[in-house]
Design a protein around this motif. Structure first.
Motif, short mmCIF file in Angstrom:
data_model
loop_
_atom_site.label_atom_id
_atom_site.label_comp_id
_atom_site.label_asym_id
_atom_site.label_seq_id
_atom_site.Cartn_x
_atom_site.Cartn_y
_atom_site.Cartn_z
N ASP A 214 -0.68 -1.11 -1.94
CA ASP A 214 -1.49 -0.07 -1.29
C ASP A 214 -0.78 0.33 0.00
OD1 ASP A 214 -3.35 1.29 0.36
OD2 ASP A 214 -5.05 0.29 -0.60
N ALA A 215 -0.20 1.51 0.01
CA ALA A 215 0.62 1.93 1.15
C ALA A 215 -0.19 2.01 2.44
CB ALA A 215 1.26 3.29 0.85
N ASP A 216 -1.41 2.54 2.37
CA ASP A 216 -2.23 2.67 3.57
C ASP A 216 -2.61 1.31 4.13
OD1 ASP A 216 -2.09 5.42 3.41
OD2 ASP A 216 -4.01 5.63 2.37
N ALA B 1 -1.53 -0.30 7.74
CA ALA B 1 -2.56 -0.76 8.69
C ALA B 1 -2.27 -2.16 9.18
CB ALA B 1 -3.93 -0.70 8.03
N VAL B 2 -1.84 -3.05 8.29
CA VAL B 2 -1.51 -4.41 8.70
C VAL B 2 -0.38 -4.40 9.72
CG1 VAL B 2 -0.48 -6.59 7.92
CG2 VAL B 2 -2.35 -5.56 6.63
N PHE B 3 0.64 -3.59 9.48
CA PHE B 3 1.78 -3.54 10.40
C PHE B 3 1.35 -2.95 11.75
CE2 PHE B 3 4.30 -4.68 6.85
CZ PHE B 3 5.57 -5.00 7.29
N ARG B 4 0.50 -1.95 11.72
CA ARG B 4 0.04 -1.37 12.99
C ARG B 4 -0.73 -2.40 13.80
NH1 ARG B 4 -1.30 3.16 9.85
NH2 ARG B 4 -3.49 2.50 9.83
N GLU B 5 -1.60 -3.14 13.15
CA GLU B 5 -2.44 -4.11 13.86
C GLU B 5 -1.64 -5.31 14.35
OE1 GLU B 5 -5.39 -5.07 11.00
OE2 GLU B 5 -6.22 -3.04 10.93
N ASN C 169 6.84 -5.75 -7.14
CA ASN C 169 8.21 -5.99 -6.68
C ASN C 169 8.93 -4.72 -6.25
OD1 ASN C 169 7.51 -8.52 -7.49
ND2 ASN C 169 9.15 -8.79 -8.98
N VAL C 170 8.48 -3.58 -6.71
CA VAL C 170 9.17 -2.32 -6.35
C VAL C 170 8.29 -1.46 -5.45
CG1 VAL C 170 10.28 -0.24 -7.23
CG2 VAL C 170 10.53 -2.40 -8.48
N VAL C 171 7.09 -1.11 -5.92
CA VAL C 171 6.23 -0.25 -5.10
C VAL C 171 5.83 -0.94 -3.80
CG1 VAL C 171 4.00 0.93 -5.00
CG2 VAL C 171 5.36 1.01 -7.10
N ALA C 172 5.40 -2.19 -3.89
CA ALA C 172 4.99 -2.91 -2.68
C ALA C 172 6.17 -3.09 -1.73
CB ALA C 172 4.40 -4.27 -3.04
#
Length: 356
Positions: free
Chosen positions: A79-81, A85-89, A118-121
């Motif tokens: 889930d890109a969003d 969000a995790v990286f922002r926080e 393995n690819v999208v994430a």
């Protein structure tokens, strides 16, 4: 041996947390625990995939949750969003990306999760690292990328264009994707090709766990190719030591990299590939004997052909990692097996009829 100069001395550790993905997984749990022990703050991410029983993952996580410098985020990195969000926080400066859909054999029957996880994430993690201006991304590759190669030991300078499983192909894709982000955006990234990691809290789909569990319970074990299979079994403590040493040394461009004779292990971009292995392949028959001795029971064996996607031998050339970081594996297989069996008995209790 390349003429690449040794990596620079370790950089000073940031006060911002290290983000560890797959923190409830086998390697992720041990890496997070080691980072906490040495004084880092850690934000752990996991989605409790059901590839194997999440009860083991939750038991690992429970070992970390009470630490004052540890925070956990239940997140699906596909889930890109949610990933952004995790990286922002968390605002991490360093990331250890270990979340993945593992399993060579499983990829033959259930390919879709390998593309998503393995690819999208991984693309979402790369994007988050890019926009978060991360100082160093360390990510898990795999010895499986060597595929049908037969020259041993495997070197990071070997061609790895012939994977023999979809899992291996996704790990090769990770290396290419990370390199492109290092080239385009200057994101320092280091890929680590792990060789058959085992030890306490290990994965139940791996040979050491499978054989120990079956032998302890008096069940037969399937033995490929009469046990004439060799693996570079690498104890988890040694793997973690390598990961942490690499984390402290952001990848650097190789000033001697030659586009006319490209070195696959290095780049003109800040991207690097290392093997992490024991540098001592062991025959499967020897492993089984060590487990029998540790458990105190003789295995009932069923001989089976080598499964599709498997290879006869893996062996890691770790000379670059040793040169650049001083890494040296310290755990003989017999010692590691004894420590795993001790953990297995403690975790499962005297009644080994139940299985994670």
């Amino acid at each position: 041996m390349s003429n690449v100069p040794s990596d620079p001395a370790p950089t000073a550790r940031s006060t911002s947390p290290v983000l560890v993905t797959g923190v409830a997984g086998f390697i992720g749990f041990h890496v997070a625990r080691r980072l906490l022990e040495r004084g880092d703050a850690v934000v752990g991410v996991d989605n409790f995939s059901s590839y194997y029983d999440p009860a083991l993952k939750k038991a690992r996580l429970a070992q970390l949750e009470n630490h004052p410098r540890f925070q956990f985020r239940l997140t699906d990195l596909a889930d890109a969003d949610a990933t952004a969000a995790v990286f922002r926080e968390a605002a991490p400066r360093r990331v250890v990306h270990l979340a993945a859909q593992p399993g060579v054999r499983h990829s033959l029957t259930e390919p879709q999760p390998y593309a998503q996880t393995n690819v999208v994430a991984f693309l979402n993690v790369l994007e988050a690292c890019r926009h978060g201006k991360v100082d160093h991304l360390v990510y898990a590759s795999s010895s499986s990328v060597y595929g049908s190669n037969r020259k041993v030991p495997f070197s990071e300078r070997d061609n790895v264009d012939h994977p023999v499983s979809l899992y291996a192909a996704t790990k090769k894709a990770n290396e290419l994707m990370a390199h492109s982000y290092a080239h385009l955006y200057g994101l320092p990234a280091t890929g680590l090709r792990f060789f058959t990691v085992y030890g306490p809290w290990g994965r139940p789909d791996m040979a050491v766990y499978i054989f120990t569990d079956a032998i302890a319970r008096g069940l037969p074990i399937n033995v490929s190719n009469g046990g004439r299979v060799w693996r570079d079994f690498t104890f988890i403590d040694d793997v973690v030591e390598g990961v942490v040493r690499i984390l402290d040394r952001p990848a650097q461009p190789d000033p001697a990299w030659d586009a006319l004779a490209p070195d696959p292990a290095t780049s003109s971009a800040p991207h690097r590939i290392y093997n992490i292995g024991n540098n001592h392949p062991e025959e499967l028959n020897g492993l089984i004997g060590m487990i029998e001795q540790a458990v105190g029971r003789t295995a009932t064996r069923t001989d089976v052909p080598l499964p599709p996607g498997d290879v006869l031998e893996t062996a890691a050339d770790i000379s670059d990692l040793a040169r650049d970081t001083g890494f040296a594996p310290r755990t003989p297989l017999v010692d590691g097996v004894n420590r795993f069996v001790e953990w297995y008995r403690d975790f499962h209790g005297p009644d080994t009829g139940g299985k994670v």
